[in-house]
Design a protein around this motif. Sequence first.
Motif, PDB file in Angstrom:
ATOM      1  N   ALA A 122     -36.760  60.066 -18.904  1.00 39.49           N
ATOM      2  CA  ALA A 122     -36.566  59.688 -20.314  1.00 39.49           C
ATOM      3  C   ALA A 122     -37.457  58.512 -20.689  1.00 39.49           C
ATOM      4  O   ALA A 122     -38.027  58.470 -21.797  1.00 39.49           O
ATOM      5  CB  ALA A 122     -35.094  59.337 -20.547  1.00 39.49           C
ATOM      6  N   PHE A 123     -37.598  57.547 -19.791  1.00 45.35           N
ATOM      7  CA  PHE A 123     -38.478  56.406 -20.069  1.00 45.35           C
ATOM      8  C   PHE A 123     -39.928  56.884 -20.165  1.00 45.35           C
ATOM      9  O   PHE A 123     -40.679  56.468 -21.063  1.00 45.35           O
ATOM     10  CB  PHE A 123     -38.321  55.351 -18.974  1.00 45.35           C
ATOM     11  N   ALA A 161     -40.410  58.480 -23.471  1.00 43.19           N
ATOM     12  CA  ALA A 161     -40.450  57.479 -24.545  1.00 43.19           C
ATOM     13  C   ALA A 161     -41.809  56.791 -24.603  1.00 43.19           C
ATOM     14  O   ALA A 161     -42.348  56.521 -25.691  1.00 43.19           O
ATOM     15  CB  ALA A 161     -39.333  56.448 -24.330  1.00 43.19           C
ATOM     16  N   VAL A 162     -42.372  56.504 -23.445  1.00 41.33           N
ATOM     17  CA  VAL A 162     -43.685  55.851 -23.383  1.00 41.33           C
ATOM     18  C   VAL A 162     -44.767  56.744 -24.002  1.00 41.33           C
ATOM     19  O   VAL A 162     -45.643  56.262 -24.723  1.00 41.33           O
ATOM     20  CB  VAL A 162     -44.008  55.525 -21.900  1.00 41.33           C
ATOM     21  N   LYS A 164     -29.154  60.977 -11.666  1.00 35.44           N
ATOM     22  CA  LYS A 164     -29.186  60.250 -12.940  1.00 35.44           C
ATOM     23  C   LYS A 164     -30.369  59.286 -13.054  1.00 35.44           C
ATOM     24  O   LYS A 164     -30.920  59.100 -14.132  1.00 35.44           O
ATOM     25  CB  LYS A 164     -27.873  59.466 -13.132  1.00 35.44           C
ATOM     26  N   THR A 165     -30.753  58.674 -11.941  1.00 40.28           N
ATOM     27  CA  THR A 165     -31.873  57.731 -12.036  1.00 40.28           C
ATOM     28  C   THR A 165     -33.181  58.473 -12.297  1.00 40.28           C
ATOM     29  O   THR A 165     -34.054  57.966 -13.010  1.00 40.28           O
ATOM     30  CB  THR A 165     -32.007  56.874 -10.763  1.00 40.28           C
ATOM     31  N   ALA A 166     -33.309  59.683 -11.736  1.00 43.88           N
ATOM     32  CA  ALA A 166     -34.501  60.486 -12.021  1.00 43.88           C
ATOM     33  C   ALA A 166     -34.536  60.877 -13.489  1.00 43.88           C
ATOM     34  O   ALA A 166     -35.588  60.835 -14.140  1.00 43.88           O
ATOM     35  CB  ALA A 166     -34.518  61.727 -11.133  1.00 43.88           C
ATOM     36  N   VAL A 208     -45.910  53.043 -15.946  1.00 45.78           N
ATOM     37  CA  VAL A 208     -45.438  54.411 -15.732  1.00 45.78           C
ATOM     38  C   VAL A 208     -46.567  55.271 -15.163  1.00 45.78           C
ATOM     39  O   VAL A 208     -46.376  56.025 -14.196  1.00 45.78           O
ATOM     40  CB  VAL A 208     -44.918  55.015 -17.061  1.00 45.78           C
ATOM     41  N   ALA A 263     -33.221  59.197 -15.890  1.00 43.14           N
ATOM     42  CA  ALA A 263     -33.522  57.981 -16.651  1.00 43.14           C
ATOM     43  C   ALA A 263     -35.020  57.677 -16.616  1.00 43.14           C
ATOM     44  O   ALA A 263     -35.606  57.253 -17.620  1.00 43.14           O
ATOM     45  CB  ALA A 263     -32.723  56.809 -16.083  1.00 43.14           C
ATOM     46  N   PHE A 264     -35.632  57.906 -15.468  1.00 42.19           N
ATOM     47  CA  PHE A 264     -37.085  57.668 -15.369  1.00 42.19           C
ATOM     48  C   PHE A 264     -37.862  58.680 -16.214  1.00 42.19           C
ATOM     49  O   PHE A 264     -38.840  58.348 -16.868  1.00 42.19           O
ATOM     50  CB  PHE A 264     -37.522  57.735 -13.903  1.00 42.19           C
TER      51      PHE A 264
END
Lengths: 146, 175
Positions: free
Chosen positions: A23-24, A27-28, A16-18, A129, A20-21
């Motif tokens: 997705a961020f 978004a960037v 899940k953390t991967a 990022v 989330a990264f």
Amino acid sequence: MNTSLTLDERLRPAGKTAAAFEAFTQAVWTQPRIPAPLLELCRLLIARMHQADGERSAGKVPVDAAKKAAVLAGDWSDAALFTAGERAALDLAELYAIEPDTITDDAAAAVISHFGDAGLVTLIEALGVIDGRIRLALLFNAMEDK
Amino acid sequence: MGGISRISAPAPAGTGNLIRDSALALASETLDTLVTLSGGVWTDGTLSPTLLELLRLRNAKSVNCTVCKAVRYDVAKQDGLTEERIAQLNSDRMDEGFSDRERAAIAFADAYLGDPAAIPAETAARIRSQFSEAEIAQMAVALVTFNLSSRCAVSLGGLPESVPVMEVPVAKLVD
């Protein structure tokens, strides 16, 4: 070979953390405040500073070939083909990659004059990022080589 | 360091979330994903809170973010991380008081924060021997998240010269 653009597959075991990264990161790169081609020039600039040669041929989005060549050659600050906004962003990116505390008030103000306060925050997030993904790609490549 | 913030931050939104109530809220298009990432690093993985806090504090020292260096997340304290061990970490006295696994994690952080391409073979082998692929990936995501957050704080300016140690609930990072 891992690059900042192919890194997500390498990070996927984190679950899940991967995600989330990823997705961020998405978004960037898709936000409307700092154009993606300008972020790509920043990515190439930071890759050059890290001597991350594997990043040179990869491309997140299409960019002007002359601008790309100038950034990769390290003479973007002398090239007249860049707009004032692009210069401001690239100048900040260079300082950020050296050390964030080398960013001057003038360098930040120049970015704000073209992209606003929210643009400065967005650019700094994006640089985090970009720099982080290049660092991780280099680290994983080195670990896999040894 | 020190001085005035480079941006005109909006009035705190009063959400109780550290990120949503900060200047980062100006970047509205990336805000939700950053909040999910920053909280998820602490809540969605299998690494211990102590290990994550060691990575975070190692990064904070490297970036020299005064606020990041002063924060102590409650979950790590509850997990047994003491100020004495943090002082050892900050002074590079890690011969005693740290497990092989913790030392390997710190070596991973140091490689990321320094010259990632130059990680020694012995260090790479030590990390692989202590952590699974999933754990290494979790450490990688945690490090990049901690690092970009600290660099963001320094880049935006206005950080005090020094900040007293303060305990912060991880719940303030989670929606």
